[in-house]
Design an enzyme around this catalytic site. Sequence first.
Site, PDB file in Angstrom:
ATOM      1  N   GLY A   7      18.800 -22.674  -3.530  1.00  0.00           N
ATOM      2  CA  GLY A   7      17.509 -22.976  -4.130  1.00  0.00           C
ATOM      3  C   GLY A   7      16.403 -22.077  -3.619  1.00  0.00           C
ATOM      4  O   GLY A   7      16.662 -21.007  -3.062  1.00  0.00           O
ATOM      5  N   GLY A  64      15.515 -12.167  -6.710  1.00  0.00           N
ATOM      6  CA  GLY A  64      16.882 -11.792  -6.312  1.00  0.00           C
ATOM      7  C   GLY A  64      17.902 -12.697  -6.994  1.00  0.00           C
ATOM      8  O   GLY A  64      18.860 -12.233  -7.621  1.00  0.00           O
ATOM      9  N   HIS A  65      17.669 -14.020  -6.910  1.00  0.00           N
ATOM     10  CA  HIS A  65      18.577 -14.955  -7.582  1.00  0.00           C
ATOM     11  C   HIS A  65      18.558 -14.727  -9.096  1.00  0.00           C
ATOM     12  O   HIS A  65      19.589 -14.778  -9.760  1.00  0.00           O
ATOM     13  CB  HIS A  65      18.143 -16.408  -7.332  1.00  0.00           C
ATOM     14  CG  HIS A  65      18.165 -16.825  -5.896  1.00  0.00           C
ATOM     15  ND1 HIS A  65      17.026 -17.075  -5.170  1.00  0.00           N
ATOM     16  CD2 HIS A  65      19.202 -17.053  -5.051  1.00  0.00           C
ATOM     17  CE1 HIS A  65      17.344 -17.443  -3.951  1.00  0.00           C
ATOM     18  NE2 HIS A  65      18.652 -17.430  -3.834  1.00  0.00           N
ATOM     19  N   GLN A  76      26.366 -24.491   7.328  1.00  0.00           N
ATOM     20  CA  GLN A  76      26.145 -23.082   7.654  1.00  0.00           C
ATOM     21  C   GLN A  76      24.903 -22.863   8.523  1.00  0.00           C
ATOM     22  O   GLN A  76      24.530 -21.727   8.779  1.00  0.00           O
ATOM     23  CB  GLN A  76      26.097 -22.218   6.386  1.00  0.00           C
ATOM     24  CG  GLN A  76      24.915 -22.444   5.480  1.00  0.00           C
ATOM     25  CD  GLN A  76      25.059 -21.661   4.170  1.00  0.00           C
ATOM     26  OE1 GLN A  76      25.827 -22.037   3.301  1.00  0.00           O
ATOM     27  NE2 GLN A  76      24.334 -20.570   4.021  1.00  0.00           N
ATOM     28  N   GLY A 124      24.340 -11.470  -3.867  1.00  0.00           N
ATOM     29  CA  GLY A 124      23.407 -10.356  -3.657  1.00  0.00           C
ATOM     30  C   GLY A 124      23.796  -9.531  -2.439  1.00  0.00           C
ATOM     31  O   GLY A 124      24.320 -10.054  -1.450  1.00  0.00           O
ATOM     32  N   SER A 152      13.765 -12.860  -0.191  1.00  0.00           N
ATOM     33  CA  SER A 152      14.519 -13.896   0.508  1.00  0.00           C
ATOM     34  C   SER A 152      13.712 -15.177   0.448  1.00  0.00           C
ATOM     35  O   SER A 152      12.474 -15.148   0.496  1.00  0.00           O
ATOM     36  CB  SER A 152      14.707 -13.469   1.973  1.00  0.00           C
ATOM     37  OG  SER A 152      15.010 -14.592   2.770  1.00  0.00           O
TER      38      SER A 152
END
Length: 289
Positions: free
Chosen positions: A31, A36-37, A61, A147, A185
């Site tokens: 999310g 980039g997404h 993670q 990415g 990011s």
Amino acid sequence: MKQIQTVKSMQHLAARLRRQGKTVGFVPTMGALHEGHMSLIHAARKACDIVIVSIFVNPTQFGPAEDYTTYPRTLKADAALCRRAGVDFLFCPAVKEMYPSGFQTFIQVEKLSQGLCGPFRPGHFRGVTTVVLKLFQILQPHQAFFGQKDYQQSRIIRQMVQDLALPIRVIILPTMREADGLAMSSRNAHLSREERRAASVLYQALKLAKERIRQGKNSSEMVRKNILDLLHQEPLVRLEYLEIVNSEDFKETKEIAGHILIAIAAWVGKTRLIDNIRINIRPKNANGS
Ligand code: PAF
């Protein structure tokens, strides 16, 4: 666009899409979507009949001292972006859907997880591969889009897919950047104005390295020094690592030749940023030249 919350309904849908002979493109995310997404979503939209995006901030993670609780969560805005980009299904399960009580199975890609970010984020890639494999199992995609900014992650996932013979094509697309070169990011949102300005030095350093290599510098040590000299001019940036490695196996390389990855991780204030570039340089004696 339909939002799906449970593993069961996602599995039913995936089975139906398979029966209908649709090609499924999958963009896994946590999310806080940015350009980039969106570039991954657009590529999936072009390549596949059906596009599924997942939004799941994956607890396994994140290390105990990492930013799991403060990681930006912007589901409503993300859903609107996905709808506009022509996403067909948004899978956003709760933590207990993905990790029901008693969960105890993890997957690890051994060697590729050891270098670069590995020692600084123990258990991170184990969490990534576990959740990505589970998502692959649930969604049954034909193609999955990642990415290059998270190059180590993408390379590890590609290895997992190869090792486990998963019938999925892993596609790695170029890093999207802000006007000053900073890699996009979700974590950039945490930077103060001053930190945001300082953060652009990471890409400047990588660009400088590329330039030096193109000019003929082939010693990793020299290029390293060029990068460090520039980074040290920015006091707000605290380098965690700088590696010049082979982009396939992440082994350190003394001479810059072949497929090279230059990867940086650095702290800017309380925000950890990563960036990298890949360069392909023919060895000096290739083809007798
Ligand atoms: O890159 C990310 O956003 C995450 O690591 C991923 C691949 C969605 C797994 O949680």
